[in-house]
Scaffold this motif. Structure first.
Motif, PDB file in Angstrom:
ATOM      1  N   ALA A 136      60.568  -3.398 -51.758  1.00  0.00           N
ATOM      2  CA  ALA A 136      60.274  -4.810 -52.036  1.00  0.00           C
ATOM      3  C   ALA A 136      61.093  -5.351 -53.195  1.00  0.00           C
ATOM      4  O   ALA A 136      61.221  -6.568 -53.361  1.00  0.00           O
ATOM      5  CB  ALA A 136      58.788  -4.987 -52.328  1.00  0.00           C
ATOM      6  N   LEU A 137      61.646  -4.443 -54.006  1.00  0.00           N
ATOM      7  CA  LEU A 137      62.373  -4.843 -55.208  1.00  0.00           C
ATOM      8  C   LEU A 137      63.836  -5.059 -54.865  1.00  0.00           C
ATOM      9  O   LEU A 137      64.722  -4.274 -55.219  1.00  0.00           O
ATOM     10  CB  LEU A 137      62.204  -3.774 -56.284  1.00  0.00           C
ATOM     11  CG  LEU A 137      60.755  -3.531 -56.722  1.00  0.00           C
ATOM     12  CD1 LEU A 137      60.670  -2.350 -57.674  1.00  0.00           C
ATOM     13  CD2 LEU A 137      60.171  -4.781 -57.351  1.00  0.00           C
ATOM     14  N   ARG A 138      64.081  -6.155 -54.176  1.00  0.00           N
ATOM     15  CA  ARG A 138      65.432  -6.517 -53.761  1.00  0.00           C
ATOM     16  C   ARG A 138      65.563  -8.031 -53.904  1.00  0.00           C
ATOM     17  O   ARG A 138      64.569  -8.736 -54.013  1.00  0.00           O
ATOM     18  CB  ARG A 138      65.693  -6.065 -52.324  1.00  0.00           C
ATOM     19  CG  ARG A 138      65.257  -7.008 -51.223  1.00  0.00           C
ATOM     20  CD  ARG A 138      63.775  -7.083 -51.012  1.00  0.00           C
ATOM     21  NE  ARG A 138      63.454  -8.110 -49.975  1.00  0.00           N
ATOM     22  CZ  ARG A 138      62.421  -8.923 -50.055  1.00  0.00           C
ATOM     23  NH1 ARG A 138      61.592  -8.863 -51.050  1.00  0.00           N
ATOM     24  NH2 ARG A 138      62.211  -9.811 -49.111  1.00  0.00           N
ATOM     25  N   PRO A 139      66.792  -8.550 -53.948  1.00  0.00           N
ATOM     26  CA  PRO A 139      66.932 -10.007 -54.045  1.00  0.00           C
ATOM     27  C   PRO A 139      66.332 -10.694 -52.822  1.00  0.00           C
ATOM     28  O   PRO A 139      66.384 -10.179 -51.710  1.00  0.00           O
ATOM     29  CB  PRO A 139      68.452 -10.207 -54.102  1.00  0.00           C
ATOM     30  CG  PRO A 139      69.007  -8.892 -54.531  1.00  0.00           C
ATOM     31  CD  PRO A 139      68.089  -7.855 -53.951  1.00  0.00           C
ATOM     32  N   TRP A 140      65.718 -11.858 -53.030  1.00  0.00           N
ATOM     33  CA  TRP A 140      65.205 -12.649 -51.923  1.00  0.00           C
ATOM     34  C   TRP A 140      65.461 -14.126 -52.188  1.00  0.00           C
ATOM     35  O   TRP A 140      65.690 -14.530 -53.330  1.00  0.00           O
ATOM     36  CB  TRP A 140      63.718 -12.400 -51.697  1.00  0.00           C
ATOM     37  CG  TRP A 140      62.836 -12.788 -52.861  1.00  0.00           C
ATOM     38  CD1 TRP A 140      62.474 -14.053 -53.229  1.00  0.00           C
ATOM     39  CD2 TRP A 140      62.224 -11.918 -53.812  1.00  0.00           C
ATOM     40  NE1 TRP A 140      61.681 -14.023 -54.346  1.00  0.00           N
ATOM     41  CE2 TRP A 140      61.506 -12.728 -54.726  1.00  0.00           C
ATOM     42  CE3 TRP A 140      62.207 -10.536 -53.972  1.00  0.00           C
ATOM     43  CZ2 TRP A 140      60.779 -12.191 -55.790  1.00  0.00           C
ATOM     44  CZ3 TRP A 140      61.488 -10.008 -55.037  1.00  0.00           C
ATOM     45  CH2 TRP A 140      60.783 -10.826 -55.922  1.00  0.00           C
ATOM     46  N   ASP A 197      58.685 -14.749 -53.049  1.00  0.00           N
ATOM     47  CA  ASP A 197      59.143 -14.028 -51.867  1.00  0.00           C
ATOM     48  C   ASP A 197      58.184 -14.337 -50.722  1.00  0.00           C
ATOM     49  O   ASP A 197      56.998 -14.010 -50.805  1.00  0.00           O
ATOM     50  CB  ASP A 197      59.162 -12.530 -52.160  1.00  0.00           C
ATOM     51  CG  ASP A 197      59.657 -11.698 -50.983  1.00  0.00           C
ATOM     52  OD1 ASP A 197      59.973 -12.274 -49.918  1.00  0.00           O
ATOM     53  OD2 ASP A 197      59.710 -10.461 -51.123  1.00  0.00           O
ATOM     54  N   PRO A 198      58.659 -14.932 -49.638  1.00  0.00           N
ATOM     55  CA  PRO A 198      57.741 -15.250 -48.530  1.00  0.00           C
ATOM     56  C   PRO A 198      57.069 -14.014 -47.934  1.00  0.00           C
ATOM     57  O   PRO A 198      55.939 -14.094 -47.456  1.00  0.00           O
ATOM     58  CB  PRO A 198      58.644 -15.950 -47.509  1.00  0.00           C
ATOM     59  CG  PRO A 198      60.039 -15.587 -47.892  1.00  0.00           C
ATOM     60  CD  PRO A 198      60.023 -15.397 -49.366  1.00  0.00           C
ATOM     61  N   LEU A 199      57.751 -12.870 -47.986  1.00  0.00           N
ATOM     62  CA  LEU A 199      57.151 -11.657 -47.426  1.00  0.00           C
ATOM     63  C   LEU A 199      55.984 -11.163 -48.277  1.00  0.00           C
ATOM     64  O   LEU A 199      55.124 -10.431 -47.786  1.00  0.00           O
ATOM     65  CB  LEU A 199      58.203 -10.568 -47.257  1.00  0.00           C
ATOM     66  CG  LEU A 199      59.345 -10.900 -46.284  1.00  0.00           C
ATOM     67  CD1 LEU A 199      60.208  -9.671 -46.025  1.00  0.00           C
ATOM     68  CD2 LEU A 199      58.809 -11.464 -44.969  1.00  0.00           C
ATOM     69  N   ASP A 207      62.910 -13.515 -39.368  1.00  0.00           N
ATOM     70  CA  ASP A 207      63.160 -13.225 -40.780  1.00  0.00           C
ATOM     71  C   ASP A 207      62.044 -12.402 -41.414  1.00  0.00           C
ATOM     72  O   ASP A 207      61.645 -12.647 -42.556  1.00  0.00           O
ATOM     73  CB  ASP A 207      63.363 -14.507 -41.589  1.00  0.00           C
ATOM     74  CG  ASP A 207      64.476 -15.383 -41.031  1.00  0.00           C
ATOM     75  OD1 ASP A 207      65.431 -14.814 -40.474  1.00  0.00           O
ATOM     76  OD2 ASP A 207      64.372 -16.612 -41.142  1.00  0.00           O
ATOM     77  N   VAL A 208      61.533 -11.432 -40.691  1.00  0.00           N
ATOM     78  CA  VAL A 208      60.464 -10.587 -41.217  1.00  0.00           C
ATOM     79  C   VAL A 208      60.922  -9.130 -41.184  1.00  0.00           C
ATOM     80  O   VAL A 208      61.198  -8.584 -40.122  1.00  0.00           O
ATOM     81  CB  VAL A 208      59.167 -10.749 -40.400  1.00  0.00           C
ATOM     82  CG1 VAL A 208      58.103  -9.795 -40.916  1.00  0.00           C
ATOM     83  CG2 VAL A 208      58.668 -12.185 -40.466  1.00  0.00           C
ATOM     84  N   ASP A 209      60.994  -8.519 -42.363  1.00  0.00           N
ATOM     85  CA  ASP A 209      61.319  -7.109 -42.489  1.00  0.00           C
ATOM     86  C   ASP A 209      60.011  -6.368 -42.724  1.00  0.00           C
ATOM     87  O   ASP A 209      59.411  -6.458 -43.795  1.00  0.00           O
ATOM     88  CB  ASP A 209      62.281  -6.900 -43.661  1.00  0.00           C
ATOM     89  CG  ASP A 209      62.799  -5.467 -43.752  1.00  0.00           C
ATOM     90  OD1 ASP A 209      62.048  -4.544 -43.380  1.00  0.00           O
ATOM     91  OD2 ASP A 209      63.943  -5.274 -44.216  1.00  0.00           O
ATOM     92  N   LEU A 210      59.562  -5.621 -41.715  1.00  0.00           N
ATOM     93  CA  LEU A 210      58.261  -4.960 -41.801  1.00  0.00           C
ATOM     94  C   LEU A 210      58.225  -3.914 -42.907  1.00  0.00           C
ATOM     95  O   LEU A 210      57.176  -3.699 -43.525  1.00  0.00           O
ATOM     96  CB  LEU A 210      57.911  -4.325 -40.453  1.00  0.00           C
ATOM     97  CG  LEU A 210      57.776  -5.296 -39.276  1.00  0.00           C
ATOM     98  CD1 LEU A 210      57.360  -4.533 -38.016  1.00  0.00           C
ATOM     99  CD2 LEU A 210      56.765  -6.397 -39.578  1.00  0.00           C
ATOM    100  N   ASP A 211      59.344  -3.252 -43.168  1.00  0.00           N
ATOM    101  CA  ASP A 211      59.374  -2.263 -44.245  1.00  0.00           C
ATOM    102  C   ASP A 211      59.138  -2.916 -45.604  1.00  0.00           C
ATOM    103  O   ASP A 211      58.493  -2.332 -46.483  1.00  0.00           O
ATOM    104  CB  ASP A 211      60.706  -1.511 -44.254  1.00  0.00           C
ATOM    105  CG  ASP A 211      60.831  -0.537 -43.093  1.00  0.00           C
ATOM    106  OD1 ASP A 211      59.780  -0.116 -42.566  1.00  0.00           O
ATOM    107  OD2 ASP A 211      61.968  -0.201 -42.713  1.00  0.00           O
ATOM    108  N   VAL A 212      59.638  -4.128 -45.776  1.00  0.00           N
ATOM    109  CA  VAL A 212      59.417  -4.837 -47.037  1.00  0.00           C
ATOM    110  C   VAL A 212      57.951  -5.244 -47.173  1.00  0.00           C
ATOM    111  O   VAL A 212      57.367  -5.162 -48.260  1.00  0.00           O
ATOM    112  CB  VAL A 212      60.347  -6.062 -47.144  1.00  0.00           C
ATOM    113  CG1 VAL A 212      59.974  -6.919 -48.357  1.00  0.00           C
ATOM    114  CG2 VAL A 212      61.794  -5.613 -47.249  1.00  0.00           C
TER     115      VAL A 212
END
Length: 247
Positions: free
Chosen positions: A141-145, A179-181, A205-210
């Protein structure tokens, strides 16, 4: 005369219910101001603001029932969960609020996570291997968004539904760029079985791992605060069980 019900109360804020009126008392005036402003901007159903006289905000009850509760099975159908996902997408597609808060930076989040993980282990709250594993999961989750207009605390109990429609979303005090996720993760925390339904309504635009990473990150950050404010994160289906499910 209607009785006064204490909905939630701790050192930062309290919410009382009298009939169909909720009175929110908050020591942080900026937080109340942000809530009022957010509800005026978003394209989803929100409570009606009856009056606002610091430090109190009076709002009307929204129709319907909560989508569910953390630690309890949700009786809402897949179609209802998909409708909630579509409503959240409308929120995230709204232009960013001009004055509402700021998103926490990555460095700030990482520093907070390091502190909380160390305290959880040194104070004997959680086993070291459980914290270490979830700290590893949380890193995704700790990535640019790209910041979006987010609710900021989209717990399942804050979403009300009536039939197959979203009838109201409450508690906007944490609204702002984010972050929308994180919103999607907060909504589905402890209800992983409904994630696919939410994503079906939300769209692309949904990354389930995030999202799974945010489950771990939010839980690790919340446990100490919850414990100190009279909540039980170790109750069945709640934050500690969420962390255990990552093992």
């Amino acid at each position: 005369m209607d009785e006064v019900e204490v909905v939630v109360a701790h050192s930062e804020r309290a919410t009382l219910r009298v009939g169909d009126v909720f009175l929110k008392v908050d020591a942080d005036q900026a937080r109340i101001d942000a809530e009022v402003e957010a509800m005026a901007l978003v394209p989803v159903p929100t409570p009606e603001v009856l009056w606002h006289k610091p430090p109190v905000l009076a709002i009307a009850a929204v129709p319907g029932t909560p989508l569910g509760r953390l630690g309890e099975p949700s009786t809402a159908s897949p179609a209802v969960w998909a409708a909630v996902g579509a409503a959240v997408r409308k929120l995230h597609d709204t232009p960013l609020p001009p004055r509402l808060g700021r998103a926490r930076g990555l460095d700030e989040l990482m520093a907070e996570l390091d502190v909380e993980c160390e305290l959880l282990v040194t104070n004997g709250v959680l086993p070291a291997d459980l914290v270490t594993r979830n700290r590893e999961v949380a890193e995704a989750a700790l990535r640019p968004w790209t910041p979006a207009f987010t609710h900021g605390d989209l717990q399942i109990v804050h979403v009300f539904v009536d039939g197959d429609e979203v009838s109201g979303i409450i508690d906007w005090s944490e609204a702002g760029p984010g972050d929308p996720l994180y919103d999607l993760a907060t909504l589905t925390l402890g209800h992983e079985e409904h994630l696919d339904d939410v994503v079906a309504g939300y769209g692309t635009d949904v990354d389930l791992d995030v999202i799974r990473a945010w489950w771990s990150l939010r839980s690790l950050l919340a446990i100490r605060w919850l414990t100190e404010h009279g909540f039980d994160p170790s109750a069945p289906g709640c934050e500690v069980d969420v962390l255990k499910s990552r093992m």
